[in-house]
Design an enzyme around this catalytic site. Structure first.
Site, PDB file in Angstrom:
ATOM      1  N   CYS A 109       0.837  -1.204   0.000  1.00 55.41           N
ATOM      2  CA  CYS A 109       0.000   0.000   0.000  1.00 55.41           C
ATOM      3  C   CYS A 109       0.874   1.257   0.000  1.00 55.41           C
ATOM      4  O   CYS A 109       1.919   1.316   0.650  1.00 55.41           O
ATOM      5  CB  CYS A 109      -0.905   0.013   1.228  1.00 55.41           C
ATOM      6  N   CYS A 190      -4.167   0.795  -2.733  1.00 58.17           N
ATOM      7  CA  CYS A 190      -4.552   1.148  -1.367  1.00 58.17           C
ATOM      8  C   CYS A 190      -3.605   2.192  -0.791  1.00 58.17           C
ATOM      9  O   CYS A 190      -2.491   2.374  -1.275  1.00 58.17           O
ATOM     10  CB  CYS A 190      -4.569  -0.106  -0.481  1.00 58.17           C
TER      11      CYS A 190
END
Length: 284
Positions: A109, A190
Site C-alpha cells: 500500500c 490502497c
C-alpha cells in the site's frame, strides 16, 4: 486415315500429360504454401508463448514472494482463452477475467504509481527505485508490456502481425487486456497513490485516457486515502496544477478520496533516476 488417327492419338496423349503436369505443379504449390503458412503461424504462436513464459519465469525468479503462488503455464492458458478463435474486434475486457484471477500479486500500500503520457519517465524511475510501482512492474504488466497479439474467428492460431491497432476497434485483444489490467491495478490499490502526468501538455489530464477513463474511476474509496498528481514540468512549461483539465479529474474522482497536486521539476526526477543515493521522499 491411319496417319490422322495416329496424330490425334499423340495430341490426346500430349494433352493428358500437360494436364497431369499442371495438376502436379498446383498440388505441389498448394502443399508448399500450406507447409510454409503452417510453419509461420506456428512460429508466431510459439514465439509469443516463449516470450510470455520467459518473461513470467524471469519475473518470478526476481520476486520470490509470489513465485510459489503463480504458474506461468496456467497464466498462458488463461491468456489464450481470452482471444483465441475470436474476431479480433470482439474481445471485450471481461474476456480477461480468468487471466486476472489466475495471477496473485502482492503490492505494498502507498506504492502504486499511475501514469499518463509519461510512460518512459515513470518506468525509468521505477526501474531504478523500489519506492513506487507501476502496472508494468507487476507480473501481468511486465509480461505483456509492448506485445501485440490477436486471433481470428474460428481459428486456433495466434497472430502477432496484422492485428487491429489501439484505436481501430474498441474491443481488440490488446486494448481490452490493458483496460482490464489497469482496472484491476487501480481496484487493488490502497493507501496513498500517485499519478505522474506530463506538464508539457496544455491539458495533462484526459478523460479519454486509460488513466482518466478507467483507473481513476476504479479506485476504491474504502482502500485509497488520497490521490496525488505529480505534474512533471520543464523550465519552459507553462502548465501548472491550476490547469482546468484537473477540474475534470476531480469530478471523476470519488469525493471520499482526497486530491492533491504538486509540480515536480523534470530535472529533479532525472537526477533521482541517475543517483540512487537521493531519498525517494526528495524526488517526487
Amino acid at each position: 486415315m491411319h496417319r490422322e488417327a495416329s496424330r490425334r492419338k499423340r495430341c490426346l496423349l500430349l494433352g493428358v500429360v500437360v494436364v497431369v503436369v499442371v495438376v502436379v505443379v498446383v498440388v505441389v504449390v498448394v502443399v508448399v504454401l500450406a507447409i510454409v503458412l503452417g510453419l509461420t503461424l506456428t512460429r508466431y504462436s510459439d514465439h509469443l508463448r516463449s516470450t510470455v513464459i520467459g518473461r513470467c519465469e524471469s519475473f518470478l525468479k526476481k520476486h520470490t514472494d509470489v513465485s510459489r503462488v503463480n504458474d506461468c503455464e496456467r497464466i498462458w492458458g488463461a491468456f489464450e482463452e481470452a482471444y483465441v478463435g475470436k474476431d479480433p474486434c470482439e474481445v471485450p475486457a471481461e474476456a480477461y477475467d480468468p487471466l486476472i484471477s489466475s495471477v496473485t500479486q502482492h503490492v505494498i500500500c502507498g506504492t502504486m504509481l499511475f501514469w499518463s503520457k509519461t510512460k518512459a519517465l515513470a518506468h525509468a524511475f521505477t526501474d531504478n527505485r523500489e519506492c513506487l510501482v507501476t502496472l508494468e512492474d507487476t507480473l501481468l504488466g511486465f509480461v505483456f508490456d509492448e506485445l501485440t497479439w490477436c486471433s481470428k474467428n474460428g481459428s486456433k492460431e495466434t497472430f502477432t502481425t496484422d492485428c487491429p491497432g489501439w484505436s481501430e476497434c474498441q474491443n481488440n485483444p490488446v486494448r481490452s487486456f490493458w483496460i482490464r489490467a489497469s482496472a484491476n491495478f487501480a481496484a487493488t490499490s490502497c493507501g496513498n497513490v500517485s499519478a505522474m502526468l506530463n506538464g508539457s501538455l496544455e491539458s495533462p489530464f484526459s478523460s479519454t485516457s486509460v488513466f482518466g477513463s478507467v483507473e481513476v474511476k476504479s479506485l476504491d474509496p474504502n482502500k485509497v486515502d488520497d490521490l496525488t498528481i505529480l505534474l512533471v514540468t520543464k523550465e519552459t512549461d507553462t502548465t501548472t496544477c491550476a490547469s482546468s483539465s484537473f477540474q475534470s479529474l476531480r469530478s471523476a474522482l470519488d469525493p471520499k478520496i482526497a486530491y492533491n497536486c504538486r509540480e515536480v521539476p523534470y530535472n529533479r526526477v532525472e537526477n533521482c533516476i541517475s543517483d540512487p543515493e537521493i531519498p525517494c521522499s526528495d524526488c517526487l
